[in-house]
Design a protein around this motif. Structure first.
Motif, PDB file in Angstrom:
ATOM      1  N   UNK A 133       0.987  -1.252  -0.102  1.00 42.58           N
ATOM      2  CA  UNK A 133      -0.214   0.071   0.172  1.00 42.58           C
ATOM      3  C   UNK A 133       0.889   1.291  -0.133  1.00 42.58           C
ATOM      4  N   UNK A 134       1.981   1.523   0.624  1.00 41.02           N
ATOM      5  CA  UNK A 134       2.897   2.363   0.739  1.00 41.02           C
ATOM      6  C   UNK A 134       3.513   2.651  -0.506  1.00 41.02           C
ATOM      7  N   UNK A 135       3.852   1.618  -1.574  1.00 46.72           N
ATOM      8  CA  UNK A 135       4.415   1.934  -2.816  1.00 46.72           C
ATOM      9  C   UNK A 135       3.382   2.391  -3.471  1.00 46.72           C
ATOM     10  N   UNK A 136       2.011   2.126  -3.626  1.00 50.06           N
ATOM     11  CA  UNK A 136       0.898   2.879  -4.390  1.00 50.06           C
ATOM     12  C   UNK A 136       0.968   4.366  -3.886  1.00 50.06           C
ATOM     13  N   UNK A 137       0.783   4.584  -2.678  1.00 49.04           N
ATOM     14  CA  UNK A 137       0.901   6.134  -2.028  1.00 49.04           C
ATOM     15  C   UNK A 137       2.025   6.565  -2.537  1.00 49.04           C
ATOM     16  N   UNK A 138       3.223   6.126  -2.326  1.00 49.99           N
ATOM     17  CA  UNK A 138       4.400   6.686  -3.031  1.00 49.99           C
ATOM     18  C   UNK A 138       4.339   7.148  -4.451  1.00 49.99           C
ATOM     19  N   UNK A 139       3.653   6.120  -5.121  1.00 52.73           N
ATOM     20  CA  UNK A 139       3.481   6.235  -6.631  1.00 52.73           C
ATOM     21  C   UNK A 139       2.635   7.558  -6.966  1.00 52.73           C
ATOM     22  N   UNK A 140       1.496   7.453  -6.309  1.00 51.85           N
ATOM     23  CA  UNK A 140       0.349   8.553  -6.529  1.00 51.85           C
ATOM     24  C   UNK A 140       0.943   9.817  -6.044  1.00 51.85           C
ATOM     25  N   UNK A 141       1.572  10.019  -4.992  1.00 48.51           N
ATOM     26  CA  UNK A 141       2.135  11.476  -4.622  1.00 48.51           C
ATOM     27  C   UNK A 141       3.256  11.752  -5.580  1.00 48.51           C
ATOM     28  N   UNK A 142       4.095  10.827  -5.993  1.00 48.21           N
ATOM     29  CA  UNK A 142       5.020  11.318  -7.112  1.00 48.21           C
ATOM     30  C   UNK A 142       4.401  11.676  -8.114  1.00 48.21           C
ATOM     31  N   UNK A 143       3.495  11.110  -8.876  1.00 49.81           N
ATOM     32  CA  UNK A 143       2.828  11.552 -10.180  1.00 49.81           C
ATOM     33  C   UNK A 143       2.310  12.917  -9.668  1.00 49.81           C
ATOM     34  N   UNK A 144       1.465  12.971  -8.781  1.00 54.03           N
ATOM     35  CA  UNK A 144       0.965  14.444  -8.486  1.00 54.03           C
ATOM     36  C   UNK A 144       1.898  15.495  -8.628  1.00 54.03           C
ATOM     37  N   UNK A 145       3.199  15.377  -7.966  1.00 49.35           N
ATOM     38  CA  UNK A 145       4.175  16.300  -7.544  1.00 49.35           C
ATOM     39  C   UNK A 145       4.657  16.260  -9.078  1.00 49.35           C
ATOM     40  N   UNK A 146       4.905  15.477  -9.933  1.00 53.96           N
ATOM     41  CA  UNK A 146       5.539  15.687 -11.004  1.00 53.96           C
ATOM     42  C   UNK A 146       4.594  16.400 -12.138  1.00 53.96           C
ATOM     43  N   UNK A 147       3.114  16.259 -11.847  1.00 55.24           N
ATOM     44  CA  UNK A 147       2.286  17.096 -12.489  1.00 55.24           C
ATOM     45  C   UNK A 147       2.305  18.572 -12.075  1.00 55.24           C
ATOM     46  N   UNK A 148       2.140  18.833 -10.761  1.00 55.93           N
ATOM     47  CA  UNK A 148       2.297  20.054 -10.311  1.00 55.93           C
ATOM     48  C   UNK A 148       3.793  20.746 -10.733  1.00 55.93           C
TER      49      UNK A 148
END
Length: 74
Positions: free
Chosen positions: A1-16
């Protein structure tokens, strides 16, 4: 679950970083057809900053899940 959370936060940060901040710095004019190393750098920087903030929040708040281990008897 932590991997998915890290992936989601990383993609969101890359978009921003890559889209929002790049358009703010260029005066609102961006093109999706031209590759830019500056935009890539902002995307990587945004992802790193977002993951760093997530790590700081996890350290300040602590573990959010309860493990189902044996109950302690005092």
């Amino acid at each position: 679950m932590l991997v998915l959370e890290n992936l989601g936060v990383g993609v969101f940060g890359a978009y921003i970083g890559g889209d929002f901040v790049a358009s703010m710095l260029s005066g609102g004019k961006t093109t999706d057809t031209v590759f830019s190393m500056g935009s890539l750098g902002l995307a990587v920087g945004g992802a790193v900053v977002a993951l760093g903030l997530l790590r700081l929040m996890r350290r300040a708040v602590g573990v959010q899940h309860v493990t189902k281990g044996p109950r302690r008897r005092d």
